[in-house]
Design a protein around this motif. Structure first.
Motif, PDB file in Angstrom:
ATOM      1  N   GLY A 182       4.120  62.085  39.334  1.00 43.67           N
ATOM      2  CA  GLY A 182       2.788  62.147  38.764  1.00 43.67           C
ATOM      3  C   GLY A 182       2.801  61.808  37.290  1.00 43.67           C
ATOM      4  N   ALA A 183       1.923  62.484  36.530  1.00 39.31           N
ATOM      5  CA  ALA A 183       1.765  62.210  35.105  1.00 39.31           C
ATOM      6  C   ALA A 183       2.668  63.111  34.271  1.00 39.31           C
ATOM      7  CB  ALA A 183       0.313  62.418  34.703  1.00 39.31           C
ATOM      8  N   ILE A 184       2.991  62.647  33.066  1.00 41.43           N
ATOM      9  CA  ILE A 184       3.705  63.455  32.079  1.00 41.43           C
ATOM     10  C   ILE A 184       2.709  64.435  31.459  1.00 41.43           C
ATOM     11  CG2 ILE A 184       5.082  63.407  29.974  1.00 41.43           C
ATOM     12  CD1 ILE A 184       6.406  62.125  32.469  1.00 41.43           C
ATOM     13  N   VAL A 185       3.134  65.642  31.163  1.00 39.67           N
ATOM     14  CA  VAL A 185       2.222  66.748  30.902  1.00 39.67           C
ATOM     15  C   VAL A 185       1.264  66.518  29.735  1.00 39.67           C
ATOM     16  CG1 VAL A 185       3.820  68.011  29.402  1.00 39.67           C
ATOM     17  CG2 VAL A 185       2.090  69.264  30.739  1.00 39.67           C
ATOM     18  N   ASP A 186       1.703  65.867  28.657  1.00 33.23           N
ATOM     19  CA  ASP A 186       0.801  65.629  27.534  1.00 33.23           C
ATOM     20  C   ASP A 186       1.345  64.505  26.663  1.00 33.23           C
ATOM     21  OD1 ASP A 186       2.880  66.763  26.058  1.00 33.23           O
ATOM     22  OD2 ASP A 186       1.753  68.514  25.397  1.00 33.23           O
ATOM     23  N   GLU A 187       0.583  64.135  25.647  1.00 35.70           N
ATOM     24  CA  GLU A 187       0.951  63.014  24.788  1.00 35.70           C
ATOM     25  C   GLU A 187       2.242  63.280  24.024  1.00 35.70           C
ATOM     26  OE1 GLU A 187      -2.332  62.107  22.257  1.00 35.70           O
ATOM     27  OE2 GLU A 187      -3.526  61.190  23.861  1.00 35.70           O
ATOM     28  N   VAL A 188       2.463  64.531  23.620  1.00 34.55           N
ATOM     29  CA  VAL A 188       3.680  64.864  22.874  1.00 34.55           C
ATOM     30  C   VAL A 188       4.913  64.602  23.729  1.00 34.55           C
ATOM     31  CG1 VAL A 188       4.975  66.732  21.782  1.00 34.55           C
ATOM     32  CG2 VAL A 188       2.508  66.543  21.407  1.00 34.55           C
ATOM     33  N   HIS A 228       5.083  62.740  26.446  1.00 32.17           N
ATOM     34  CA  HIS A 228       5.092  61.315  26.791  1.00 32.17           C
ATOM     35  C   HIS A 228       5.789  60.505  25.699  1.00 32.17           C
ATOM     36  CE1 HIS A 228       3.046  57.325  27.568  1.00 32.17           C
ATOM     37  NE2 HIS A 228       3.388  57.665  28.788  1.00 32.17           N
ATOM     38  N   LYS A 229       5.401  60.766  24.465  1.00 32.54           N
ATOM     39  CA  LYS A 229       6.008  60.059  23.329  1.00 32.54           C
ATOM     40  C   LYS A 229       7.480  60.417  23.200  1.00 32.54           C
ATOM     41  CE  LYS A 229       5.609  59.342  18.318  1.00 32.54           C
ATOM     42  NZ  LYS A 229       7.033  59.652  18.059  1.00 32.54           N
ATOM     43  N   ARG A 230       7.815  61.678  23.426  1.00 30.42           N
ATOM     44  CA  ARG A 230       9.202  62.123  23.309  1.00 30.42           C
ATOM     45  C   ARG A 230      10.090  61.375  24.296  1.00 30.42           C
ATOM     46  NH1 ARG A 230      12.503  66.460  25.439  1.00 30.42           N
ATOM     47  NH2 ARG A 230      13.831  67.354  23.822  1.00 30.42           N
ATOM     48  N   ILE A 231       9.633  61.241  25.529  1.00 31.93           N
ATOM     49  CA  ILE A 231      10.413  60.531  26.542  1.00 31.93           C
ATOM     50  C   ILE A 231      10.613  59.078  26.159  1.00 31.93           C
ATOM     51  CG2 ILE A 231      10.385  59.744  28.944  1.00 31.93           C
ATOM     52  CD1 ILE A 231       8.783  62.361  29.555  1.00 31.93           C
ATOM     53  N   LEU A 232       9.542  58.424  25.726  1.00 36.21           N
ATOM     54  CA  LEU A 232       9.637  57.009  25.343  1.00 36.21           C
ATOM     55  C   LEU A 232      10.536  56.827  24.120  1.00 36.21           C
ATOM     56  CD1 LEU A 232       5.946  55.867  25.931  1.00 36.21           C
ATOM     57  CD2 LEU A 232       7.937  55.468  27.401  1.00 36.21           C
ATOM     58  N   ASP A 233      10.521  57.802  23.210  1.00 33.65           N
ATOM     59  CA  ASP A 233      11.408  57.729  22.036  1.00 33.65           C
ATOM     60  C   ASP A 233      12.871  57.827  22.467  1.00 33.65           C
ATOM     61  OD1 ASP A 233       9.321  57.447  20.273  1.00 33.65           O
ATOM     62  OD2 ASP A 233       9.300  59.550  19.639  1.00 33.65           O
ATOM     63  N   PHE A 290      13.871  65.789  29.461  1.00 30.55           N
ATOM     64  CA  PHE A 290      12.784  66.395  30.220  1.00 30.55           C
ATOM     65  C   PHE A 290      11.765  65.347  30.655  1.00 30.55           C
ATOM     66  CE2 PHE A 290      10.183  70.226  31.270  1.00 30.55           C
ATOM     67  CZ  PHE A 290      11.198  70.962  31.844  1.00 30.55           C
ATOM     68  N   GLY A 291      12.304  64.312  31.261  1.00 30.92           N
ATOM     69  CA  GLY A 291      11.489  63.230  31.775  1.00 30.92           C
ATOM     70  C   GLY A 291      12.297  62.412  32.759  1.00 30.92           C
ATOM     71  N   PRO A 292      11.711  61.373  33.347  1.00 31.64           N
ATOM     72  CA  PRO A 292      12.376  60.605  34.411  1.00 31.64           C
ATOM     73  C   PRO A 292      13.388  59.600  33.878  1.00 31.64           C
ATOM     74  CG  PRO A 292      10.214  59.690  34.005  1.00 31.64           C
ATOM     75  CD  PRO A 292      10.329  60.891  33.105  1.00 31.64           C
TER      76      PRO A 292
END
Length: 499
Positions: A342-348, A350-355, A403-405
């Motif tokens: 599903g979706a990542i819990v919030d913008e913070v 989301h950005k952390r995973i992409l970083d 803490f992400g995929p």
């Protein structure tokens, strides 16, 4: 993860939902003393679901007073265990009756697929029932003495227990904490994450309906740095149970020391190794399990198998199979029962995973798939399943909890090297081991520095076995009858007998 309801059914149910937005203090739903509120947002759409009461220190003080009064009153703490059992079984029955609604609240609040949320509800309901059925089967002890004395060892409730739970498994983690604490006779104050408060507030309604006495179960919605901190610093909270990040866990331990030396039980971060030996059975099935171990719940799992250690003779063939399975685990609308992620819990987050993904590329890891945000639902926060090969232990993606995929793949040439790599972490929450060599299984299972080891499976177990970690993954244990030990006190009664 099939359900009996269709995508359209879940969408309709979501449209019909009504949310409780007030805190539950002293058997009443009330606004925060300050009148402050915060927004809880559906990360799959960006939609504001509700404005929730934002509790702070005055609300904590009031809730603690109600909890202490309830404990001293004794209509729960001194109630016969069999009667506490009946009340908790009523709560479990109400949870079962409203299972779809509770699952939907967690899906909307934090973005997990509804099929996964339904599985969580089964676990939460099972936990409440397990603890209800266990509590009237816990015995005290009679010490071995001479005829002139009698020594009794009693188990008594601690008093006021505060539980701070995370957003990734909102209601299931809640059940793991409050189930044994309530069963043992304590008064419980629950602080859900500000990112996922809705199911906890609905649970408070069900607890009220089940007939739990005033002040025995309360829910304080709010932030960790306000309500959570006040609970940890309270001089009248006897025990604090927490699941979340290692950094916050360390801070809570300091607060406990600054206040009343309250007991504190922590289940913190993880960077779990998943060891695959060349003699594993059915490489395709193992690869599918390895993919699910990291991509389930969008990788927002404390025990996620984020470090995949593969014996070099099968490494490339194994990675190819993991890549193939990852293609079938793409994120989708959380309300679609067919969605695996599903979706990542919030913008913070989301950005952390992409970083972290960007840092992995910069540090020289080989990006095999994913690595980017995707948009299966307009306005949502999603990340594609991401796999890095050629990772070294020095890289951030190889050491730190994303803490992400995001999966990091390592190769090894010997059992000794595999064990050394697996244990080279500040965490020790879980580990996996895939092999058909029983001697190796016994050796490696004992040598892995981890609170739990999954052999030829990932995340196996049920309510009969404890869940928790070692090292900086924490010190607490959820599930099993051992969790009751954390929420009860041993008392010695020594009697001198007349000759």
């Amino acid at each position: 993860m099939s359900t009996q309801l269709s995508h359209a059914d879940w969408q309709k149910l979501a449209g019909d939902l009504r949310y409780e937005t007030r805190a539950f203090i002293g058997n009443r739903f009330v606004d925060a003393a300050s009148g402050e509120r915060f927004a809880t947002i559906n990360p799959a759409t960006g939609e504001v679901l509700a404005e929730i009461a934002s509790c702070d220190a005055p609300d904590v003080e009031l809730a603690v007073r109600h909890a202490r009064d309830a404990y001293n009153r004794g209509d729960w703490s001194r109630l016969a265990p069999g009667k506490r059992k009946q009340a908790m079984l009523r709560l479990a029955e109400l949870m079962e009756r409203h299972k779809n609604e509770l699952a939907l609240l967690d899906t909307l609040d934090m973005g997990k697929p509804v099929g996964s949320s339904l599985g969580d509800m089964s676990g939460a309901i099972g936990c409440i029932r397990y603890n209800a059925e266990t509590i009237d089967k816990v015995y005290g002890e009679v010490a071995p003495t001479g005829e002139e004395s009698l020594g009794l060892v009693l188990r008594e409730p601690l008093g006021v227990v505060a539980s701070i739970v995370p957003w990734n498994f909102p209601l299931m983690m809640t059940a793991w904490k409050i189930g044994p604490a309530l069963a043992a006779g304590n008064s419980v104050i629950l602080k859900p994450s500000e990112k996922s408060p809705l199911s906890a507030l609905r649970l408070a309604q069900l607890a009220q309906e089940a007939g739990l006495p005033d002040g025995v179960f309360q829910v304080l919605s709010g932030f960790g740095h306000t309500a959570g901190k006040a609970l940890a610093l309270s001089m009248d909270v006897d025990c604090l149970s927490f699941t979340g990040s290692t950094g916050v866990g360390k801070q809570l331990m300091q607060y406990a020391g600054q206040s009343n030396l309250k007991r504190i039980y922590l289940e913190c971060g993880g960077k779990s190794p998943n060891l695959v030996f060349a003699d594993c059975k059915d490489i395709d099935s193992v690869a599918e399990n390895a993919a699910a171990a990291i991509f389930h719940n969008q990788g927002e799992v404390c025990i996620a198998g984020s470090r995949l250690l593969v014996e070099n003779p099968i490494r490339e063939a194994f990675i190819e199979r993991v890549l193939a399975h990852a293609e079938n685990m793409q994120p989708g609308d959380p309300l679609d029962p067919a969605s695996f992620m599903g979706a990542i819990v919030d913008e913070v987050q989301h950005k952390r995973i992409l970083d972290y993904i960007r840092q992995g590329v910069e540090e020289g890891a080989h990006l095999r798939t994913g690595g980017a945000a995707v948009s299966p639902v307009e306005g949502g926060l999603f990340v594609a399943p991401t796999i890095f090969d050629g990772v070294t232990p020095q890289m951030a993606i190889g050491r730190e909890e994303v803490f992400g995929p995001v999966l990091s793949v390592f190769g090894f040439d010997s059992e000794e090297e595999a064990v050394a790599m697996a244990n080279d972490s500040e965490y020790g929450l879980a580990a996996g081991l895939w092999s058909q060599d029983i001697d190796r299984i016994m050796r490696v299972s004992r040598r892995l520095h981890s609170g739990q080891v999954f052999v030829n499976n990932w995340a196996g177990g049920d309510m009969t076995v404890p869940f928790g970690g070692v090292k900086q993954s924490g010190n607490g244990r959820d599930k099993s009858h051992h969790s009751l030990e954390e929420y009860s006190e041993l008392k010695t009664v020594w009697m001198s007998l007349a000759p």
